[in-house]
Design a protein around this motif. Sequence first.
Motif, short mmCIF file in Angstrom:
data_model
loop_
_atom_site.label_atom_id
_atom_site.label_comp_id
_atom_site.label_asym_id
_atom_site.label_seq_id
_atom_site.Cartn_x
_atom_site.Cartn_y
_atom_site.Cartn_z
N MET A 30 0.83 -1.20 0.00
CA MET A 30 0.00 0.00 0.00
C MET A 30 0.86 1.25 0.00
SD MET A 30 -1.42 -0.12 3.97
CE MET A 30 -2.06 -1.78 3.88
N SER A 31 0.25 2.36 -0.36
CA SER A 31 0.96 3.64 -0.35
C SER A 31 1.15 4.10 1.10
CB SER A 31 0.18 4.69 -1.13
OG SER A 31 -0.99 5.04 -0.42
N LYS A 32 2.00 5.09 1.28
CA LYS A 32 2.23 5.64 2.62
C LYS A 32 0.93 6.23 3.18
CE LYS A 32 5.21 6.88 5.86
NZ LYS A 32 5.93 5.93 6.69
N GLU A 33 0.14 6.87 2.34
CA GLU A 33 -1.14 7.44 2.79
C GLU A 33 -2.11 6.34 3.21
OE1 GLU A 33 0.34 8.24 -0.20
OE2 GLU A 33 1.15 10.15 0.49
N GLU A 34 -2.17 5.27 2.43
CA GLU A 34 -3.04 4.14 2.79
C GLU A 34 -2.58 3.51 4.11
OE1 GLU A 34 -4.49 2.33 -1.47
OE2 GLU A 34 -2.40 2.04 -0.89
N PHE A 35 -1.26 3.41 4.29
CA PHE A 35 -0.71 2.86 5.51
C PHE A 35 -1.10 3.72 6.71
CE2 PHE A 35 2.85 2.82 8.59
CZ PHE A 35 2.74 1.51 9.02
N GLU A 36 -0.95 5.02 6.59
CA GLU A 36 -1.31 5.93 7.68
C GLU A 36 -2.78 5.77 8.05
OE1 GLU A 36 0.58 7.90 9.55
OE2 GLU A 36 2.44 7.62 8.45
N THR A 37 -3.64 5.65 7.05
CA THR A 37 -5.08 5.45 7.30
C THR A 37 -5.32 4.10 7.96
OG1 THR A 37 -5.66 6.84 5.43
CG2 THR A 37 -7.35 5.33 6.21
N TYR A 38 -4.63 3.06 7.50
CA TYR A 38 -4.76 1.73 8.08
C TYR A 38 -4.39 1.75 9.56
CZ TYR A 38 -3.81 -3.14 9.11
OH TYR A 38 -3.80 -4.38 9.71
N VAL A 39 -3.28 2.37 9.88
CA VAL A 39 -2.82 2.45 11.28
C VAL A 39 -3.86 3.22 12.10
CG1 VAL A 39 -1.08 3.45 12.82
CG2 VAL A 39 -0.37 2.18 10.79
N LYS A 40 -4.27 4.36 11.62
CA LYS A 40 -5.25 5.19 12.34
C LYS A 40 -6.53 4.42 12.63
CE LYS A 40 -8.18 8.83 11.25
NZ LYS A 40 -8.69 9.51 10.13
N ASP A 41 -6.99 3.64 11.67
CA ASP A 41 -8.25 2.91 11.80
C ASP A 41 -8.14 1.63 12.63
OD1 ASP A 41 -9.44 4.86 10.24
OD2 ASP A 41 -9.47 3.63 8.41
N ASN A 42 -6.93 1.08 12.79
CA ASN A 42 -6.78 -0.24 13.40
C ASN A 42 -5.98 -0.31 14.69
OD1 ASN A 42 -8.11 -2.23 11.42
ND2 ASN A 42 -6.91 -0.87 10.11
N VAL A 43 -5.26 0.74 15.02
CA VAL A 43 -4.45 0.69 16.25
C VAL A 43 -5.36 0.80 17.48
CG1 VAL A 43 -3.91 3.15 16.50
CG2 VAL A 43 -2.27 1.46 17.24
N LYS A 44 -5.00 0.07 18.51
CA LYS A 44 -5.71 0.12 19.78
C LYS A 44 -4.73 0.57 20.85
CE LYS A 44 -9.41 -2.72 18.54
NZ LYS A 44 -9.45 -2.39 17.16
N GLU A 45 -5.16 1.48 21.69
CA GLU A 45 -4.32 1.98 22.78
C GLU A 45 -4.76 1.33 24.09
OE1 GLU A 45 -3.93 6.22 23.11
OE2 GLU A 45 -4.22 6.46 20.95
N GLU A 46 -3.78 0.91 24.87
CA GLU A 46 -4.03 0.36 26.21
C GLU A 46 -3.17 1.11 27.21
OE1 GLU A 46 -3.25 -3.82 26.33
OE2 GLU A 46 -4.93 -4.32 25.03
N GLY A 47 -3.72 1.28 28.37
CA GLY A 47 -2.93 1.90 29.43
C GLY A 47 -3.35 3.30 29.75
#
Length: 47
Positions: A30-47
């Motif tokens: 994927m492109s860098k822009e697609e990657f940034e969107t993927y991370v934003k949509d899928n990352v979960k924060e704990e703590g």
Amino acid sequence: MSKIYKIDGAKFPDMETLKESLWTLYQSKMSKEEFETYVKDNVKEEG
């Protein structure tokens, strides 16, 4: 307590490390822009 960032079953101490580590795996898929969107949509924060 510090946050942990989780994506694709992996845990990272910070968002910068997560992106640096995963970009090498995803850059051929994927492109860098697609990657940034993927991370934003899928990352979960704990703590």
